[in-house]
Design an enzyme around this catalytic site. Sequence first.
Site, PDB file in Angstrom:
ATOM      1  N   GLY A  80       0.801  -1.225   0.000  1.00 27.12           N
ATOM      2  CA  GLY A  80       0.000   0.000   0.000  1.00 27.12           C
ATOM      3  C   GLY A  80       0.833   1.274   0.000  1.00 27.12           C
ATOM      4  N   HIS A 142      12.007   1.683   1.355  1.00 28.01           N
ATOM      5  CA  HIS A 142      11.661   0.331   1.823  1.00 28.01           C
ATOM      6  C   HIS A 142      12.765  -0.204   2.754  1.00 28.01           C
ATOM      7  CE1 HIS A 142       8.304  -0.309  -0.842  1.00 28.01           C
ATOM      8  NE2 HIS A 142       8.991  -0.447  -1.946  1.00 28.01           N
TER       9      HIS A 142
END
Length: 334
Positions: A80, A142
């Site tokens: 998401g 990330h």
Amino acid sequence: MAITQLIERNGTEQDNEGLTNEYKELVCSLPKERGWRTQNLYLYQGFWCQPNEIQATMSAQKHFQAHDSDLMVVSVPKSGTTWLKALTFAIMNREKYDVAKSHPLHFSNPHELVPFLEYKLYADNKIPDLSHIPRPRLLATHIPLGSLPGSIRSSKCKMVYICRNPFDTFVSAWHFINKIRPASYGPLGIEDAFNMYCRGVVGFGPYWDHMLGYWYESLTKPDKVLFLKYEDMKENPDYYIKKLALFLGWPFTLQEEKTGVVQEIGNLCSFKNLRDLEVNKKGKGAIADFENKNLFRKADVGDWVNHFTPMMVQRLAHIMEEKLSGSGLSFKVV
Ligand code: A3P
């Protein structure tokens, strides 16, 4: 030379394209496993990633200086990120842009507006000049907690983190990779992918370590890390948009709540709205070289039921139980 060795060698060379000699040497010294999108994934500082991600992460670790006012969107891939970037950008910039008129999200993919350290800013061995980015800067990564550039943790910069139940994250990752994998590698079968996933061999994985790192950080430093789950946000978007705004330091006024600004932002950033925009249907290159449309698939909670065999359910449920037990972190799966 045997054909498998030849493929292996060529694959590795292809993976390492664009790396400087210094990084090539380092990558070659790391443990490796077969990759999802590249020939191999390498274990760097305890997480699995592609060679170009290692180079970019190391460059960010060396050069990125966080400011106290920075805001970072952090995520497990395919959980998401695109949505959270859109929401964060829309919340922070709601006084600057009119949602009904020429809002940047109408013309730019969220990944262009909120760039990743490792895929944009520090990619390709760049040392970017970030001084032109207006503050507060809104950036993304990330990278697992333990490998973040030091100043992100030592400064007062805030992080919003999103993850998703691993069943759906796996399905999303598997579909995505098959769309963007080089054609010469052929499709990646679901069983192969699932085996790698269960062993934690997936970009920025093991994902349980990724989630737990930020989970514990959010418990000990709730002013620094806001921990969000995709399923919760899907179930109650208004609540989480308000929570996000408050955490970021841009709380909604009563007047804004009354006049529907929260819902307006929710609609602007909704899956359907973003997916159907020209930039996201036809555009390319928002993250790397693939088409933006690949970032939008179904956005359902529980799509895993259409892909998992009973054996797969049992295996992943067992892993989740084992890895997350005692942490207080759990997921709704349907
Ligand atoms: P599915 O593959 O299950 O459809 P990421 O942005 O981290 O790459 O995550 C991709 C997943 O988020 C995909 O899930 C994608 O469809 C979904 N997604 C993309 N934009 C979204 C949005 N605005 N709202 C909710 N989900 C979204």
